[in-house]
Structure formats: structure tokens, C-alpha cells
Write an enzyme that holds these catalytic residues in place. Structure first.
Site, PDB file in Angstrom:
ATOM      1  N   GLU A 137      -8.199  -4.017   5.522  1.00 28.79           N
ATOM      2  CA  GLU A 137      -8.104  -3.863   4.067  1.00 28.79           C
ATOM      3  C   GLU A 137      -7.042  -4.790   3.484  1.00 28.79           C
ATOM      4  OE1 GLU A 137      -8.241   0.281   5.388  1.00 28.79           O
ATOM      5  OE2 GLU A 137      -8.601   0.759   3.285  1.00 28.79           O
ATOM      6  N   ARG A 175      -9.166  17.345   6.895  1.00 29.98           N
ATOM      7  CA  ARG A 175      -9.957  17.709   5.714  1.00 29.98           C
ATOM      8  C   ARG A 175     -11.322  18.243   6.133  1.00 29.98           C
ATOM      9  NH1 ARG A 175      -9.283  12.127   2.617  1.00 29.98           N
ATOM     10  NH2 ARG A 175      -7.460  11.679   3.887  1.00 29.98           N
ATOM     11  N   ASN A 179       0.861  -1.176   0.000  1.00 31.82           N
ATOM     12  CA  ASN A 179       0.000   0.000   0.000  1.00 31.82           C
ATOM     13  C   ASN A 179       0.904   1.235   0.000  1.00 31.82           C
ATOM     14  OD1 ASN A 179      -1.673   2.113   0.579  1.00 31.82           O
ATOM     15  ND2 ASN A 179      -2.609   1.187   2.406  1.00 31.82           N
ATOM     16  N   ARG A 207      -2.766  -2.099  -3.211  1.00 33.34           N
ATOM     17  CA  ARG A 207      -3.882  -1.165  -3.060  1.00 33.34           C
ATOM     18  C   ARG A 207      -3.647  -0.048  -4.081  1.00 33.34           C
ATOM     19  NH1 ARG A 207      -4.144   4.021   0.593  1.00 33.34           N
ATOM     20  NH2 ARG A 207      -6.289   4.598   0.221  1.00 33.34           N
TER      21      ARG A 207
END
Ligand code: ADP
Length: 415
Positions: free
Chosen positions: A396, A250, A7, A99
């Protein structure tokens, strides 16, 4: 089969070596053999390695680029430090799963990587300039280091959301912008939403077609997903991972007219404003203290800091609004599932998000909510309520390894 899961972020490379097979997938007996991360690639990097049974190693060393980072990982796997043992040789790696952040409109599921796939990922660089180039570099580096014969798979953050209907993925912009530039909602965190929905089905014994969930991935990045009959039908992240929930740094949703207004008032360029929305907003921006939820809760509780409390309130309120809107969009759901670093570990945040939702049949079991921490799958809703609540830790890497094995064996990854 030993699958190396990679990843690549903009300055990091996370890895995990997982032993899995069709039988291990069916019986949930896959095993991880090693995992770690190389951070701050390009400078004096921080390297961490962990093996099962508590073996850990940390070091700092200069790591030039992602290629050098992968070389370091491969060296570690065959010659780990401090007497740890992982593999005898690289030939024991049977496949690699990557990923990949953006699959654009093209990739609707995970795929084995060939030249055409590599080209397609390159074609989507415009959509994910901060991520896809690193993913591609690591794919190239793995091919060079392990040879053409080792199958490599790409698992996309976006592909789970390909079942969104057009009325959910289109913005109310001139349609020509979609036609010409593919401006639409793509959604991210797909592997995580898909994994926890799958675990929910396994735990509760439901069929895919009977699974109606709202999954909340709350980590540094945060997103919500409406899952109807097993498929993603709406999600809060959009064209980029900036839209939707409040996140660590964010902003999530806002009025787009604010961008130009800030640019003029603060004398900033549009890229500078965009960077402010990505890196200096969210929990950090509101509190002025930190983007880390654990620290924020400590500031709110121990120091009674007003802006830390406000950041928590805004975070929870936004998440609650998404639950409400997805219930309306789906006509109800069976349960809400919390995952991600915050979702898996913070009873306070889960409580705040669910507050006042009793009227729609959601009632947390206070005791269960408190003990659902540290990576446990647990029901946190009171028995017999109309809308259930669960904590299901995400994984994941495991799903990437399983997709890779399935692709190598020629099996479908839609399960
Ligand atoms: P990423 O999205 O980078 O994978 P994580 O999923 O690990 O990040 O989530 C990181 C967030 O989880 C941080 O805000 C961190 O403070 C928060 N977190 C971790 N443990 C706890 C905890 N016990 N209580 C509250 N927040 C926590």
C-alpha cells in the site's frame, strides 16, 4: 522524488520513505530508503526503524502524541541512530503521501491536500471517528514541520470502491437513512485491492478492461473484493470495516438482531457490544486463544485444539462463500488473488479456502502453494484451470507514493 508515506492509526504511526518518479513507476524501479513504525503513542512507545541492506534500530521512549511521533520520524530521517544514513536534510523530502481511512462519498480518487480537502476530511469524521482525526492531525503536523510548499496527498481506503453500483452499495434499509445520513457500503482496504489488481495486470500483461478478479486481503483485518474490468464492483467490508469476512478480532457478518440480544442478556450497553464485535470476536473469540493466525495454526496442528480448528474452519468457510457469491455477481472471474499477512504466508489457509472449488475450475498446485511464502509473487493455481489462483504481496505504501508523484506531476491516478 522522495516521498514520505505516513499511515496514522489510533495509537501508531507507520512511515516509509520512497524514491520514485514517472520513469521509476513505468519500470518498477522505485526504491524504499527507510521505513518503520511508532507504536503505543501516548505511553511508553516502541519505535522501529529499518533501512535497506539490513540496518535496523529499535528503541522505546515516551511519545506524547502523533505530532511528537512525526517529529521523531523526521529527526530519524536526517540524523538516524547507529551510523545509519538516510537523508542529509529535510529539504530532500519532495512530497508527503497520507493514507486516509475514510473519504466518504466525496473522494473518488487520491487528491492533493488543500484547505477544502482538509475540511472535507474533517466532515467525514462522523463516519470514521477512530481514524480520520489522527490522519488529520498528522496532515497538520507534516505541514507545520515541512512547510506549506511541500505538496501533500491523501490516498483513501474507500476511493477504489467508488465504482460499486448502487444496488451493491445500498443496504435494504429505508432509503431516507441513506439520504439523510449516508448509510451505505463504503468498503475499505481499497489501496491494497487496487495494488494487487495492478500487479496482476503487470505480471500477466492484461489490459485493465480485461481484468476480472476476486482479491482476498487476509491480514488482521480481512476483506474480499470483486473486480470487474479493472473496477471494484463489490466488496465485503461495508459501512465500517466490521462487516464481511471473519478477522483476527472482528466478527464480520452477523444477524444485527444479535446486538440487542447480547446487550440484554449480558447487561451491556450497545457501545460495549460493538466493542465486543470489534475486539473480542473473530479468530480470537472463537478460539478463546489468539487473534494471530500463525499461533492459531500451531495450536490446531501441534496441540490438536478443537476450537482453534473450528476458528480456522469458520474463517475459510466464510471466505469461500464470498468467492462463490462474487463469481455469481460477476458472472465468473479469471483468478483469485491472495494478499495480506495471512494470504501471502499461509499455504494451509489458502488450501482450506479453495477446498471443494474444483467444480468451478479452481485447482491449486500443491507444490506452488507451499512455496508461495515470504513476499513472493507466484501463481499457485494448476496450469490450464478455468479459474486461476495467485499470491501477490500487497504494498500500500508504494501505491500511496506513486499516487502522490502522479498528482504532483498532474497525471491521472486511475491506471
Ligand atoms: P495488518 O492487517 O495489521 O497489516 P498483516 O497483513 O501483517 O496485518 O497480517 C497479520 C496476520 O498475518 C496475523 O494473523 C499473522 O499471524 C498472519 N501471518 C503472518 N505470517 C504468517 C504465516 N507464516 N502463517 C500464517 N499466518 C501468518
Amino acid at each position: 522524488m522522495n516521498v514520505l508515506v505516513l499511515n496514522a492509526g489510533s495509537s501508531s504511526l507507520k512511515f516509509q520513505l520512497i524514491a520514485t518518479s514517472a520513469e521509476q513507476i513505468a519500470t518498477d524501479t522505485d526504491e524504499w530508503l527507510a521505513r518503520g513504525v511508532i507504536e503505543r503513542i501516548g505511553g511508553n512507545s516502541l519505535l522501529t526503524l529499518e533501512v535497506p541492506g539490513g540496518g535496523k534500530h529499535r528503541e522505546s521512549a515516551p511519545v506524547r502524541d502523533h505530532r511528537a511521533a512525526l517529529d521523531h520520524v523526521l529527526r530519524w530521517l536526517t540524523a538516524p541512530p547507529e551510523g545509519l544514513h538516510i537523508l542529509d536534510s529535510l529539504s530532500q523530502i519532495d512530497a508527503v503521501g497520507h493514507r486516509v481511512v475514510h473519504g466518504g462519498e466525496y473522494f473518488r480518487s487520491s487528491v492533493l491536500i488543500n484547505d477544502a480537502v482538509r475540511q472535507r476530511i474533517e466532515d467525514t469524521i462522523d463516519l470514521a471517528p477512530l481514524h480520520n482525526p489522527h490522519n488529520l492531525r498528522v496532515i497538520q503536523a507534516a505541514r507545520a514541520a515541512l512547510g506549506e510548499g511541500i505538496p501533500q496527498a491523501a490516498v483513501f481506503d474507500t476511493s477504489f470502491h467508488h465504482t460499486l453500483p448502487d444496488y451493491a452499495y445500498l443496504y435494504a434499509l429505508p432509503y431516507s437513512l441513506y439520504r439523510r445520513h449516508r448509510v451505505r457500503r463504503y468498503g475499505f482496504h481499497g489501496t491494497s485491492h487496487r495494488y494487487v489488481a495492478y500487479r496482476y495486470r503487470r505480471i500477466t500483461g492484461r489490459a485493465r478492461e480485461e481484468t476480472n478478479l476476486i482479491t482476498l486481503h487476509l491480514g488482521n483485518g480481512c476483506s474480499a473484493c470483486a473486480i470487474s474490468r479493472g473496477d471494484s464492483v463489490d466488496t465485503s467490508m461495508g459501512f465500517t470495516p466490521l462487516e464481511g469476512l471473519v478477522m483476527g478480532t472482528r466478527s464480520g457478518d452477523l444477524d444485527p438482531a444479535i446486538l440487542d440480544y447480547i446487550a440484554v442478556k449480558e447487561g451491556m450497553s450497545l457501545p460495549e457490544v460493538e466493542s465486543l464485535l470489534n475486539k473480542q470476536s473473530g479468530l480470537l473469540g472463537i478460539s478463546g486463544l489468539t487473534n494471530d493466525m500463525r499461533e492459531l495454526i500451531a495450536e490446531a496442528v501441534e496441540e490438536d485444539d478443537r476450537r482453534a480448528r473450528l476458528a480456522l474452519q469458520i474463517f475459510a468457510y466464510r471466505a469461500r462463500k464470498y468467492i462463490g457469491s462474487y463469481l455469481a455477481a460477476m458472472g465468473g472471474a479469471d483468478a483469485i488473488v491472495f494478499t495480506g499477512g495471512i494470504g501471502e504466508n499461509s499455504p494451509e489457509v489458502r488450501q482450506m479456502v479453495c477446498e471443494g472449488l474444483e467444480w468451478m475450475g479452481l485447482q491449486l498446485d500443491g507444490g506452488a502453494n507451499l512455496t508461495a511464502v515470504g513476499g513472493r509473487e507466484q501463481q499457485i493455481g494448476s496450469e490450464g484451470t478455468r479459474l486461476g489462483a495467485w499470491v501477490i504481496p500487497t504494498n500500500e505504501e508504494l501505491l500511496i507514493a506513486r499516487d502522490t508523484v502522479r498528482l504532483v506531476l498532474g497525471l491521472s491516478t486511475r491506471f
